[in-house]
Design an enzyme around this catalytic site. Structure first.
Site, PDB file in Angstrom:
ATOM      1  N   ASP A 194       0.714  -1.183   0.001  1.00  0.00           N
ATOM      2  CA  ASP A 194       0.004   0.079   0.000  1.00  0.00           C
ATOM      3  C   ASP A 194       0.841   1.168   0.016  1.00  0.00           C
ATOM      4  OD1 ASP A 194      -2.239  -1.624   0.019  1.00  0.00           O
ATOM      5  OD2 ASP A 194      -2.812  -1.301   2.208  1.00  0.00           O
TER       6      ASP A 194
ATOM      7  N   GLN B 233      -1.910  -8.997  -6.726  1.00  0.00           N
ATOM      8  CA  GLN B 233      -1.149  -7.941  -6.290  1.00  0.00           C
ATOM      9  C   GLN B 233       0.054  -8.091  -5.210  1.00  0.00           C
ATOM     10  OE1 GLN B 233      -4.010  -3.818  -6.418  1.00  0.00           O
ATOM     11  NE2 GLN B 233      -4.915  -5.660  -5.757  1.00  0.00           N
TER      12      GLN B 233
ATOM     13  N   ARG C 281     -16.667  -1.614 -24.124  1.00  0.00           N
ATOM     14  CA  ARG C 281     -17.042  -1.581 -22.851  1.00  0.00           C
ATOM     15  C   ARG C 281     -16.335  -0.727 -21.642  1.00  0.00           C
ATOM     16  NH1 ARG C 281     -17.255  -8.094 -22.215  1.00  0.00           N
ATOM     17  NH2 ARG C 281     -19.205  -8.550 -22.645  1.00  0.00           N
TER      18      ARG C 281
ATOM     19  N   GLY D 179      -5.688  -0.867  -1.512  1.00  0.00           N
ATOM     20  CA  GLY D 179      -5.337   0.543  -1.015  1.00  0.00           C
ATOM     21  C   GLY D 179      -6.638   1.063  -0.176  1.00  0.00           C
TER      22      GLY D 179
END
Ligand code: F6P
Length: 351
Positions: free
Chosen positions: A135, A282, A170, A178
């Protein structure tokens, strides 16, 4: 493990959410402490649980071979703290005394570093921190390791989402991690050419967000990728979110914001939307070369800090150099995004 004859007895734990680069820090600590200084390193399993239950491994160079590029942590990690139970601090002190620990290195994010600060400041324990988190929200350091890897993963995902969004005409709303700070959304959104970026620090208005998407399509572009941080908040009175429950650690369970935003954009623009949550992808896998180098520098520096008795501090990156900073200035705080980067750079490319 008996006391090392010339060196120190150093404990190490990894706490909070895992992130790429933890193993690189552990490797650097062990190599410097054992090979160079003649210290002994006690690696506690599963964060504070290992300290409370005296579960550890005496780490040697052979234990850290090959772990530099590996994601996760060989020591395991948990989110609990010694303050969760009445006798937790007493148990930590018992482990310190039984293992004759001269210091404990806590590799963690805001939660673990706050616990470390309190154990040092209020209970006098010789603790030094190493800031980690994808983060990038730890006060006192210019960067945490793991962040750059997460940004790269998110950027790669956004690149891929552009082509499928274009093929189907789209709007794809991609949610990244986060909780309190939107660093990943901001950096990956800029790098990936997002149509809009939504971060916790800047409450959004769903009408304005939909307008940005509409403007882009009016200009002849026929697909959009909107990047949203999981902790994004609507401006008061603009969008009602379903009530949130807490997880096992008392934190709000996130993971619904992209699903709340996508249908609202669809309703306001008529464009088809899809949601992609990148989630723990992530945090997994191998660290980038940048994160491996930062982790290695932190690991070497924290062993020096232990020998210099810089207890109650953590190693940090400041203008490219590794320094130390007080844990108490980090505790209970969040390093939020650079608003200038958001306002002057990111928003220029919205729409
Ligand atoms: O470690 C930080 C973080 O990745 C946050 O971005 C996210 O909200 C949280 O961890 C997820 O935690 P958990 O792995 O416990 O679900």
């Amino acid at each position: 493990m008996a006391r090392s004859r010339n060196g120190l007895n150093i404990g190490v734990l990894t706490g909070g959410g895992d992130c790429p680069g933890l193993n690189a820090v552990i490797r650097a600590i062990v190599r410097k402490a054992t090979d160079v200084n003649g210290d002994k390193v006690f690696g506690f399993y599963d964060a504070w649980d290992g300290v409370l239950e005296k579960r550890y491994i005496g780490l040697k160079t052979s234990d850290v071979r090959g772990i530099l590029p590996r994601g996760g942590t060989i020591l395991g990690t948990r989110r609990g703290s010694p303050f969760d139970t009445k006798d937790g601090v007493a148990k930590v002190k018992k482990t310190f005394s039984e293992l004759e620990l001269d210091a404990l290195i806590v590799i963690g994010g805001n939660g673990s570093l706050t616990v470390a600060a309190e154990l040092h400041d209020k209970h006098g324990l010789p603790i030094i921190g190493v800031p980690k988190t994808i983060d990038n929200d730890v006060v006192g350091t210019d960067a945490t390791f793991g962040f750059q890897t997460a940004v790269q993963i998110a950027t790669d995902a956004i690149d891929r989402l552009h082509t499928t969004a274009e093929s189907h005409d789209r709007v794809i709303v991609v949610e990244v991690m986060g909780r309190d700070a939107g660093w990943i959304a901001l950096q990956a959104g800029i790098a990936g050419g997002a149509t809009a970026i939504v971060v916790p620090e800047v409450p959004f208005d769903i009408d304005e967000l939909s307008q940005i998407v509409r403007k882009r399509h009016d200009r002849g572009r026929y697909a959009s990728v909107v990047v949203v941080a999981e902790g994004a908040k609507p401006k008061p009175g603009t969008l009602v979110l379903p009530p949130r429950v807490n997880d096992a650690y008392g934190r709000e369970k996130l993971g619904d914001i992209a699903y709340a935003i996508a249908p609202e954009i669809s309703a306001r623009t008529g464009f088809e939307t899809r949601v992609v949550q990148l989630g723990h992808i992530q945090r997994g896998g191998t660290p980038t070369s940048y994160d491996r180098v930062l982790s290695t520098r932190f690991g070497l520096a924290v062993v020096d800090a232990v020998h210099d008795k810089k207890f109650g501090q953590m190693v940090v990156l400041k203008c490219g150099r590794i320094e130390t900073s007080n844990l108490s200035t980090t505790a209970n705080r969040t390093r939020t995004i650079d608003l200038q980067l958001f306002n002057d750079v990111a928003t220029t490319f919205f729409g």
